[in-house]
Scaffold this active site. Structure first.
Site, PDB file in Angstrom:
ATOM      1  N   SER B 150     -16.585  52.951 -16.841  1.00 55.44           N
ATOM      2  CA  SER B 150     -15.441  52.698 -15.979  1.00 55.44           C
ATOM      3  C   SER B 150     -15.021  51.235 -16.088  1.00 55.44           C
ATOM      4  CB  SER B 150     -15.786  53.095 -14.555  1.00 55.44           C
ATOM      5  OG  SER B 150     -14.617  53.298 -13.801  1.00 55.44           O
ATOM      6  N   ASP B 403     -12.008  63.859 -17.113  1.00 57.47           N
ATOM      7  CA  ASP B 403     -11.985  62.646 -16.287  1.00 57.47           C
ATOM      8  C   ASP B 403     -10.568  62.100 -16.154  1.00 57.47           C
ATOM      9  OD1 ASP B 403     -12.459  60.202 -15.086  1.00 57.47           O
ATOM     10  OD2 ASP B 403     -13.258  59.264 -16.915  1.00 57.47           O
ATOM     11  N   HIS B 428     -16.407  61.710 -15.691  1.00 52.83           N
ATOM     12  CA  HIS B 428     -16.405  60.244 -15.780  1.00 52.83           C
ATOM     13  C   HIS B 428     -17.743  59.713 -16.318  1.00 52.83           C
ATOM     14  CE1 HIS B 428     -14.262  56.609 -14.975  1.00 52.83           C
ATOM     15  NE2 HIS B 428     -15.008  56.198 -13.995  1.00 52.83           N
TER      16      HIS B 428
END
Lengths: 465, 465
Positions: B150, B403, B428
């Protein structure tokens, strides 16, 4: 002694050619890497669009170094001479805290304001300026080639390394990016200065080496003050130990400068000089001079060439130190006291100078008393790297073997696209200067190498749009 | 609404495996790019040397994102699982202004102190830390591989891009580096959320889409307050327009989070969830529900799965907004209000949400009233680039197609050494999580791809010493 050296280096030719440009200003944030300070200020930049193909012509971008940008614009003839062939826009951007690019006006260099004078902030200024010149486009239209000499060459290389999405390629001339602690021997710089004199005759070098003790001995006697002032045409008499040291430092810088700017043609520099100035001054020293008075008289002749070649100087202002010259580069001392730590030393064995070891503690203390900062000897290496240039691309490092700054230069090609060009007969970034009939073939080769690489980088850029 | 989204994203699994490490601290300058401020402070980092070959084993370095570093250490199982094979040292570095890495203690997030919370400063912290771990060596002994998911994945990629001399290669998982203004359509994120639900049945998506108006209509009547509080087990009754908006925002974030963490195994997350949580909640919505009361009852079941899967929650705290969860990521709002501007929007046509156009002016005004800063929408693009990744090297960008953050990800290989890995069934940064028997083959492939590239980068590093 040394922080002024780079300044002298960079106080480069006031060439005769007058190039034309528009003078503009661009607003940048004081701090690009934090948001605590929200001030903005203007940096100056110079533009010429005469040859520019506004469809997709490249932008030739000079990453300004420590001084008024006009000086660099006026003597980077190479960019001007090839602009037409490339249909390029020419931009010279002024480095923050130099020239007219002052965040806090004439208070900018005060302790409470000077802290935003760093190479990273300057590069971020240039990135913002180019983004503006590209109309803030997500897919920029114009390939950008960075150019720079000396510290400007370091910035050109760093610009490509840190912002490859903004800069397509960089010509980094005489960029001593290995001059940081532990990366180059501290005595290499002065060895090269020495060798430039030795090449013109062993006696030349030996006489200079012998002169330091002669000067120190001679100036111990107050009776000699008047003689020296008269013979050397000094503005101020040499009356005490500080004066002696100032004079010796001045002479040291003189020899360095002569080596750096040992160009094959006469140039209006910081001081106007004849072609091959080292050869010219060595004419006065090319026999073994054992008589002290005679040696001092001859050094006086050398001083006269250096300070009064155009016969306009009233006297030798040996106390001016790093302010000698017309480039307002006083911020450099601060940069040398923060991130640009470049150890230098002499040992009197392999060089023609008095022994002067590198003493970081003293250096650091001096910086603290002058600016309230301690030098960060690891900072530049951590930020920009050292040996591991293999991940970089599209940079040409050029170095002239006559140039003392070659001591910290990249002399060997690293990869297919990080290449070194060595200019056998070249002094400090000769390749960026205007071409001249006396140019040695090695610099002509370097310039055509640069052009070839620039063509290649532009082709690459276009093939990726 | 949106700044909290990324936070929720990153409030990741509290996985059951307990990894062992030493907790250490390292001193960094408050400002790496200027010298006006001379404060230093400590960032936290976690180390495990169990498998390390101290001769030349690699350093696996997690570039911490917005939260306590322990959370990332505990759920980045991939690094732990491969450390032995590589004889690697494992380091997790905490991002400044998160967790315990506070420059000004509990006043760090105050307006007068928060300004040094930027990605550039964090990367410079990591560079300094690695330089220390390499004994400040001019020729570092240990190859360094950066890992991150991320925002941490963005940092891993940026770390390699900006400091290739320090980082040999980067595994950037689910890194939305194209989420900046103009680089990705603002509605893509919510389209992917929507599609995750649609895959489980057209009705699931249609019912959710229909529910917004039903909720708004239902909550206009004060009579319904008690019913909703009871049926949905809300901590606070929905009494006014602000409450309604809070509730709707909470539900929106819930659907996003469910899509992001739609893993094939049960996980203890911010909220504990079953395997394939989207499928589980869609079981309650898998027929066309036209009766409003029934629809609300079913949404209540979804809420219960999301907030009370482990049967430990007393009630649904829908007003907690971005503080929901146990990761102390409150600095992220500031980052989103300065450099990390990531436009998001819905139109209610191609997504199952209420229309909510991207309004930069409003966003900017909100930021200014909250933090006294205006967002810099061009900053990240200028600093890190956008489309022109070709000059980078040794980065793997991995993205799972389940995601929503894939909307800003790099899905196509750019060059021989900037490669994309698409994980068809991945949510994710699934590839960074501990391996699990239910892992789809696509994530197993991604992990072995990563390992192969890491081996290659380490070989490269060693061949260049």
């Amino acid at each position: 002694m040394w922080p002024k050296i780079l300044i002298l280096t960079l106080v480069v030719a006031l060439v005769k050619t007058e190039y034309k440009y528009e003078t503009k200003y661009f607003k940048v944030p004081l701090d690009h890497f934090g948001y605590q300070r929200s001030e903005r200020f203007q940096i100056k930049y110079l533009v010429n669009d005469d040859y520019w193909n506004t469809q997709n012509g490249p932008i030739f971008f000079y990453t300004g170094n420590e001084g008024q940008i006009e000086v660099f614009a006026q003597h980077t003839g190479f960019m001007w001479e090839i602009a037409q062939e490339f249909n390029a826009k020419i931009v010279f951007a002024e480095h923050r805290y130099y020239g007219a690019s002052m965040p806090f006006g004439n208070k900018s260099l005060d302790k409470e304001h000077i802290g935003y004078l760093t190479s990273s902030q300057a590069l971020a200024d240039y990135a913002d300026l180019i983004d503006y010149l590209q109309d803030h486009s997500i897919k920029p239209k114009y390939p950008v080639i960075a150019f720079g000499g000396s510290y400007g060459g370091m910035l050109a290389a760093y610009f490509r390394m840190k912002y490859p999405h903004i800069v397509t390629g960089a010509i980094a001339a005489s960029a001593p990016i290995h001059m940081y602690p532990g990366m180059a021997p501290c005595d290499a710089y002065y060895r090269i200065v020495t060798s430039s004199f030795k090449v013109e005759g062993q006696s030349c070098k030996d006489n200079i080496k012998r002169s330091w003790k002669v000067i120190r001995d001679f100036t111990t006697s107050a009776n000699n003050t008047a003689w020296l002032k008269a013979k050397w045409n000094l503005c101020d008499p040499v009356k005490n130990a500080t004066d002696v040291q100032d004079l010796i430092d001045f002479l040291g810088s003189m020899y360095e400068t002569l080596a750096m700017v040992n160009y094959p043609f006469p140039s209006d520099f910081l001081v106007p000089l004849p072609a091959y100035p080292v050869r010219v001054v060595c004419q006065y020293l090319n026999e073994s001079i054992t008589n002290s008075t005679l040696l001092l008289e001859r050094i006086g002749k050398v001083l006269d060439v250096f300070t009064n070649y155009d016969k306009k100087s009233k006297c030798v202002d040996y106390k001016k130190g790093s302010d000698y010259g017309n480039l307002d580069a006083s911020g450099w001392d601060y940069q040398a006291c923060t991130e640009m730590v470049m150890p230098m030393c002499t040992n009197g064995q392999h060089d023609m100078f008095e022994p002067n070891p590198w003493n970081f503690t003293k250096y650091s203390d001096d910086c603290h008393s002058k600016f309230g900062v301690y030098p960060q000897p690891d900072a530049a290496r951590i930020t920009y790297g050292g040996d591991r240039l293999a991940a970089a691309s599209n940079i040409v490092f050029s170095n002239g073997l006559l140039d003392p700054w070659t001591a910290g230069g990249i002399l060997n090609t690293v990869s297919e696209s990080v290449e070194a060009v060595v200019i056998l007969d070249g002094a400090h970034h000769l390749d960026l200067m205007p071409s001249h009939p006396s140019d040695p073939p090695t610099v002509t080769f370097a310039r055509s190498f640069h052009k070839q690489r620039i063509h290649k980088w532009i082709r690459q850029f276009r093939s990726r749009i």
